[in-house]
Design an enzyme around this catalytic site. Structure first.
Site: not given
Length: 105
Positions: A7-9, A11, A39
């Site tokens: 997961f990142c801010g 994607g 996320l």
């Protein structure tokens, strides 16, 4: 087949990392699903994960994810491996997490 989720801010920043991790998995003949998401998709994409890695830029969300998925190992992607886009290092981190979770009684 193991399901590794990053997961990142948004994607996007992890897309290149996912490509590198997939290449590393192919090199060592490890069959697994490796995907990156924003996320915003945590509720739907995290529930089927065997491990969850979180990009350094959103590490402050780890405790929320641990509350949502208490039986899933969750860690921040090693910052050096993330910065260098070292897919093998990230793959090794994910495999270690899954093995440790499977050895818990």
């Amino acid at each position: 087949m193991k399901n590794i989720v990053i997961f990142c801010g948004a994607g996007m920043s992890s897309s290149l990392l996912v490509t590198k991790v997939r290449e590393a998995a192919k090199k060592v003949n490890l069959e697994c699903n490796i995907n990156a998401y924003s996320l915003a998709f945590a509720d739907t994409k995290g529930k089927d994960a065997d491990c969850i890695l979180v990009g350094p830029q959103v590490r402050f969300e780890i405790n929320k994810l641990k509350d949502k998925f208490p039986n899933t190992p969750i860690e921040m992607v090693d910052m050096e491996a993330y910065g260098l886009m070292n897919g093998m290092a990230v793959l090794k981190q994910a495999v270690r997490m899954i093995k440790q979770a499977n050895n818990k009684v």
